[in-house]
Write an enzyme that holds these catalytic residues in place. Structure first.
Site, short mmCIF file in Angstrom:
data_model
loop_
_atom_site.label_atom_id
_atom_site.label_comp_id
_atom_site.label_asym_id
_atom_site.label_seq_id
_atom_site.Cartn_x
_atom_site.Cartn_y
_atom_site.Cartn_z
N LYS A 80 -5.01 -5.55 -14.49
CA LYS A 80 -3.64 -5.55 -14.66
C LYS A 80 -2.27 -6.67 -15.58
CE LYS A 80 -0.34 -3.35 -11.62
NZ LYS A 80 -1.24 -2.23 -10.62
N GLY A 180 10.26 6.94 4.80
CA GLY A 180 11.26 6.88 3.55
C GLY A 180 11.11 8.57 3.39
N GLY A 182 10.84 9.81 0.03
CA GLY A 182 10.79 10.21 -1.41
C GLY A 182 9.23 10.86 -1.34
N ASN A 183 8.84 10.86 -3.20
CA ASN A 183 7.69 11.27 -3.41
C ASN A 183 6.25 11.66 -2.54
OD1 ASN A 183 9.22 12.50 -6.09
ND2 ASN A 183 8.54 9.96 -6.71
N VAL A 184 5.95 10.59 -2.35
CA VAL A 184 4.70 11.02 -2.00
C VAL A 184 5.20 11.19 0.21
CG1 VAL A 184 3.32 9.36 -0.57
CG2 VAL A 184 4.24 8.45 -2.90
N ALA A 185 6.57 10.73 0.59
CA ALA A 185 6.69 10.70 2.04
C ALA A 185 6.58 12.65 1.98
CB ALA A 185 7.73 10.34 2.16
#
Ligand code: NAD
Length: 366
Positions: A80, A180, A182-185
């Site tokens: 990382k 959520g 959002g994008n993934v949900a």
């Protein structure tokens, strides 16, 4: 120095401190383990209060990537980068190009990607100096937005979790509560809706909720009420640390499977609490590996079909976690760590090395 000792104890391979006076770059690249291959992990930009805090975060996140990549069955290691700075005001092309030169200097031992506080534009600037970067829009064969692929991976993980909990992996008529929208949900909700599942959803953003209600017939509840819903599976897709002393006793579900990172506030204690309540927990870093599987495919020259085939294996990886958990009578969170460690250890054995030191448990993930 205490931190250096900790780094040695955890078998970190390399930590690079990057400084560029002209652009103001101050970054740390932490390479945890390259046993399985070159280390891949995102580049986070954050206004850390101190350099020590940044180093601790870099080490923690790098180790998490080793486990995530290994458990996903990828032939890549974990690393990382953290940049110390405010992504809203401290960014410049010069800064990311300077970082790109540092990454180039590592000659492929480390490959970077987007993370919190960085964008595809930043990756494009890194790409001006090195090929060891994914998630650009400029490179040939870029893999694009990872969220739909992450959502697909969570869906496969959820099917395997349902098999464990209910004896069948069908999600038809199952009630899934999603934290959520959002994008993934929303990607996950589409797969669930297509299969005939019923969705309960919450978010702090009313527009996002409305989209889930309109598109997938979801039932909306208030954010704080999501833990009290009668459902078959709970899918945390918003925040970390939400499985804790306060929320676990409230849950009325048979299983948990979602995309959020670090869902368990205390990885050991709260995994045990779930086990005691017979709630099956699909470890987050395996369920949400679709994004990294997708981006890792860029290293071979991105092929969407191949990447999506690999994402399907999340189903089997989750299955292996359940097997290890039962066989060793340990929580699924510990079993997920074991799965990653076994893979790294077997590679070390193949190379004729002695077994990797025991690296049990407390892994926090990106
Ligand atoms: P996102 O920002 O698109 O969606 C998160 C949603 O959570 C937002 O709509 C936000 O309003 C909502 N939210 C915030 N606080 C909330 C609260 N208290 N209660 C209910 N909802 C709340 O993020 P995303 O890309 O969909 O990612 C969701 C989670 O999955 C994050 O934890 C992320 O780290 C993790 N993750 C994402 C990916 C990916 O490919 N996007 C990959 C791995 C892990």
């Amino acid at each position: 120095m205490k931190l250096f000792k900790e780094m040695m104890n955890e078998d970190f391979e390399q930590v690079v401190f990057c400084h560029d006076k002209n652009s103001g770059l101050k970054a740390i690249i932490a390479i945890h383990d390259t046993t399985l291959g070159p280390a891949l992990g995102g580049c986070r930009m954050w206004p850390y209060d101190s350099e020590e805090e940044a180093l601790v975060d870099a080490l923690r996140l790098a180790k998490g990537m080793t486990y995530k990549n290994a458990a996903a069955g990828l032939n890549i290691g974990g690393a990382k980068t953290v940049i110390i700075g405010d992504p809203k005001k401290d960014k410049s092309e010069a800064m990311f190009r300077a970082l790109g030169r540092y990454i180039e200097g590592l000659n492929g031992r480390y490959i970077t990607a987007e993370d919190v506080g960085t964008t595809t534009q930043d990756m494009n600037e890194i790409f001006m100096e090195t090929n060891f970067v994914t998630g650009t829009t400029d490179a040939k064969g870029a893999s694009g937005n990872p969220s739909p692929v992450t959502a697909l991976g969570v869906y496969y993980a959820m099917k395997r979790t349902a098999k464990e909990a209910f004896g069948s992996d069908s999600l038809k008529d199952k009630v899934i509560s999603i934290q959520g929208a959002g994008n993934v949900a929303s990607g996950l909700a589409k797969h669930l809706h297509d299969e005939g599942a019923k969705i309960i959803v919450t978010d702090i953003n009313q527009d996002a909720i409305d989209r889930m209600v309109d598109n997938y017939g979801a039932t909306a509840v208030k954010p704080e009420d999501i833990y009290d819903q009668e459902a078959d599976i709970f899918a945390p897709c918003a925040l970390g640390g939400i499985l804790n002393d306060d929320t676990i006793p409230r849950l009325k579900v048979k299983a948990i499977c979602g995309s959020s990172n670090n869902q368990l506030l205390d990885i050991n204690k709260h995994a045990e609490m779930l086990k005691e309540r017979n709630i099956i927990y699909a470890p987050d870093f395996i369920a949400n590996a679709g994004g990294v599987i997708n981006v890792a495919d860029e290293l071979k020259g991105y092929n969407s079909e191949r990447a999506l085939e690999k994402v399907k294996t999340i189903y089997d990886q989750i299955g292996k976690v359940f097997e290890i958990s039962e066989l060793e009578n340990i929580t699924t969170a510990k079993a997920a760590d074991r799965l990653a460690e076994k893979r790294i250890d077997s590679m070390l054995n193949v190379r004729g090395n002695f077994l990797h030191s025991e690296k049990h448990a407390v892994v926090e993930l990106v």
